[in-house]
Design a protein around this motif. Structure first.
Motif, PDB file in Angstrom:
ATOM      1  N   ARG A  21      38.439  90.725  89.470  1.00  0.00           N
ATOM      2  CA  ARG A  21      39.247  90.712  90.843  1.00  0.00           C
ATOM      3  C   ARG A  21      40.193  91.574  90.833  1.00  0.00           C
ATOM      4  N   ILE A  22      40.814  92.074  89.619  1.00  0.00           N
ATOM      5  CA  ILE A  22      41.641  93.090  89.699  1.00  0.00           C
ATOM      6  C   ILE A  22      41.202  94.369  90.298  1.00  0.00           C
ATOM      7  N   ALA A  23      39.935  94.679  89.772  1.00  0.00           N
ATOM      8  CA  ALA A  23      39.212  95.921  90.333  1.00  0.00           C
ATOM      9  C   ALA A  23      38.916  95.827  91.733  1.00  0.00           C
ATOM     10  N   ILE A  24      38.385  94.762  92.102  1.00  0.00           N
ATOM     11  CA  ILE A  24      38.048  94.627  93.568  1.00  0.00           C
ATOM     12  C   ILE A  24      39.128  94.613  94.447  1.00  0.00           C
ATOM     13  N   GLY A  25      40.208  94.079  93.902  1.00  0.00           N
ATOM     14  CA  GLY A  25      41.280  93.653  94.995  1.00  0.00           C
ATOM     15  C   GLY A  25      41.984  95.118  94.954  1.00  0.00           C
ATOM     16  N   ALA A  26      42.175  95.718  93.972  1.00  0.00           N
ATOM     17  CA  ALA A  26      42.477  97.132  94.028  1.00  0.00           C
ATOM     18  C   ALA A  26      42.102  98.083  95.040  1.00  0.00           C
ATOM     19  N   GLY A  27      40.473  98.085  94.894  1.00  0.00           N
ATOM     20  CA  GLY A  27      39.906  98.887  95.598  1.00  0.00           C
ATOM     21  C   GLY A  27      39.921  98.553  97.217  1.00  0.00           C
ATOM     22  N   VAL A  28      40.161  97.061  97.536  1.00  0.00           N
ATOM     23  CA  VAL A  28      40.256  96.879  98.906  1.00  0.00           C
ATOM     24  C   VAL A  28      41.974  97.120  99.408  1.00  0.00           C
ATOM     25  N   PHE A  29      42.688  96.989  98.458  1.00  0.00           N
ATOM     26  CA  PHE A  29      43.981  97.225  98.700  1.00  0.00           C
ATOM     27  C   PHE A  29      44.190  98.731  98.952  1.00  0.00           C
ATOM     28  N   VAL A  30      43.880  99.694  98.194  1.00  0.00           N
ATOM     29  CA  VAL A  30      44.005 100.993  98.159  1.00  0.00           C
ATOM     30  C   VAL A  30      42.995 101.767  99.084  1.00  0.00           C
ATOM     31  N   ALA A  31      41.817 101.506  99.006  1.00  0.00           N
ATOM     32  CA  ALA A  31      40.731 101.933  99.783  1.00  0.00           C
ATOM     33  C   ALA A  31      39.920 100.958 100.720  1.00  0.00           C
ATOM     34  N   PRO A  32      40.399 100.262 101.822  1.00  0.00           N
ATOM     35  CA  PRO A  32      39.860  99.102 102.275  1.00  0.00           C
ATOM     36  C   PRO A  32      38.477  99.444 102.839  1.00  0.00           C
ATOM     37  N   ARG A  53      43.660  93.813 103.024  1.00  0.00           N
ATOM     38  CA  ARG A  53      44.582  94.269 102.199  1.00  0.00           C
ATOM     39  C   ARG A  53      45.333  93.068 101.790  1.00  0.00           C
ATOM     40  N   VAL A  54      45.561  91.922 102.405  1.00  0.00           N
ATOM     41  CA  VAL A  54      46.200  90.799 101.967  1.00  0.00           C
ATOM     42  C   VAL A  54      45.175  89.868 100.929  1.00  0.00           C
ATOM     43  N   ALA A  55      43.869  89.918 101.146  1.00  0.00           N
ATOM     44  CA  ALA A  55      43.092  89.363 100.141  1.00  0.00           C
ATOM     45  C   ALA A  55      42.976  90.210  99.051  1.00  0.00           C
ATOM     46  N   GLY A  56      42.968  91.638  99.107  1.00  0.00           N
ATOM     47  CA  GLY A  56      43.100  92.336  97.997  1.00  0.00           C
ATOM     48  C   GLY A  56      44.155  91.956  97.046  1.00  0.00           C
ATOM     49  N   SER A  57      45.386  92.099  97.734  1.00  0.00           N
ATOM     50  CA  SER A  57      46.813  91.881  96.855  1.00  0.00           C
ATOM     51  C   SER A  57      46.588  90.465  96.187  1.00  0.00           C
ATOM     52  N   ARG A  58      46.173  89.422  96.705  1.00  0.00           N
ATOM     53  CA  ARG A  58      46.039  87.969  96.373  1.00  0.00           C
ATOM     54  C   ARG A  58      45.049  88.222  95.217  1.00  0.00           C
ATOM     55  N   ASP A  59      44.073  88.822  95.230  1.00  0.00           N
ATOM     56  CA  ASP A  59      42.973  88.917  94.261  1.00  0.00           C
ATOM     57  C   ASP A  59      43.556  89.817  92.811  1.00  0.00           C
ATOM     58  N   ILE A  60      44.174  90.782  93.150  1.00  0.00           N
ATOM     59  CA  ILE A  60      44.965  91.544  92.036  1.00  0.00           C
ATOM     60  C   ILE A  60      45.972  90.456  91.341  1.00  0.00           C
ATOM     61  N   ALA A  61      46.628  89.579  92.167  1.00  0.00           N
ATOM     62  CA  ALA A  61      47.635  88.678  91.580  1.00  0.00           C
ATOM     63  C   ALA A  61      46.972  87.756  90.605  1.00  0.00           C
ATOM     64  N   LEU A  62      45.884  87.075  91.242  1.00  0.00           N
ATOM     65  CA  LEU A  62      45.072  86.115  90.405  1.00  0.00           C
ATOM     66  C   LEU A  62      44.514  86.554  89.310  1.00  0.00           C
ATOM     67  N   GLY A  63      43.822  87.767  89.292  1.00  0.00           N
ATOM     68  CA  GLY A  63      43.586  88.490  88.296  1.00  0.00           C
ATOM     69  C   GLY A  63      44.426  88.719  87.127  1.00  0.00           C
ATOM     70  N   ALA A  64      45.504  89.273  87.583  1.00  0.00           N
ATOM     71  CA  ALA A  64      46.479  89.649  86.493  1.00  0.00           C
ATOM     72  C   ALA A  64      47.028  88.217  85.939  1.00  0.00           C
ATOM     73  N   LEU A  65      47.096  86.976  86.670  1.00  0.00           N
ATOM     74  CA  LEU A  65      47.449  85.539  86.254  1.00  0.00           C
ATOM     75  C   LEU A  65      46.611  85.674  85.025  1.00  0.00           C
ATOM     76  N   THR A  66      45.170  85.607  85.403  1.00  0.00           N
ATOM     77  CA  THR A  66      44.188  85.154  84.435  1.00  0.00           C
ATOM     78  C   THR A  66      44.143  85.854  83.162  1.00  0.00           C
ATOM     79  N   LEU A  67      44.436  87.239  83.172  1.00  0.00           N
ATOM     80  CA  LEU A  67      44.596  88.009  81.996  1.00  0.00           C
ATOM     81  C   LEU A  67      45.760  87.762  81.333  1.00  0.00           C
ATOM     82  N   ALA A  68      46.925  87.467  81.976  1.00  0.00           N
ATOM     83  CA  ALA A  68      48.162  86.978  81.227  1.00  0.00           C
ATOM     84  C   ALA A  68      47.763  85.685  80.620  1.00  0.00           C
ATOM     85  N   ALA A  69      46.935  84.710  81.049  1.00  0.00           N
ATOM     86  CA  ALA A  69      46.867  83.380  80.579  1.00  0.00           C
ATOM     87  C   ALA A  69      45.745  83.216  79.431  1.00  0.00           C
TER      88      ALA A  69
END
Length: 92
Positions: A21-32, A53-69
């Motif tokens: 999620r983090i990798a794909i979200g970052a790709g979509v956010f930075v270079a859609p 970009r909205v979906a990419g930022s959401r996926d970055i957040a969900l991925g980060a929460l997943t790894l933090a948990a």
């Protein structure tokens, strides 16, 4: 009530999904544009780029929460279910 033992394969799968999620979200956010093309989408317009970009930022957040948990079994399950719910909503 007997407590079930955690499934290491399920935990590894959820953590891998979080990292993806983090990798794909970052790709979509930075270079859609190139990321969406690589994922098989047609050339997006400006509104589609903004939504991506909205979906990419959401996926970055969900991925980060997943790894933090990762060390909290109950929280990891909740974040995994939230991600599945978001993905289900995207599929509709």
């Amino acid at each position: 009530m007997k407590r079930r033992r955690p499934d290491p394969a399920a935990r590894a799968a959820i953590l891998a999904i979080g990292a993806a999620r983090i990798a794909i979200g970052a790709g979509v956010f930075v270079a859609p544009r190139p990321t969406l093309r690589a994922l098989g989408f047609a050339e997006p317009g400006s509104q589609a780029l903004a939504l991506a970009r909205v979906a990419g930022s959401r996926d970055i957040a969900l991925g980060a929460l997943t790894l933090a948990a990762r060390d909290d079994r109950r929280l990891l399950r909740g974040v995994g279910l939230a991600g599945a719910g978001v993905d289900s909503g995207d599929a509709i």
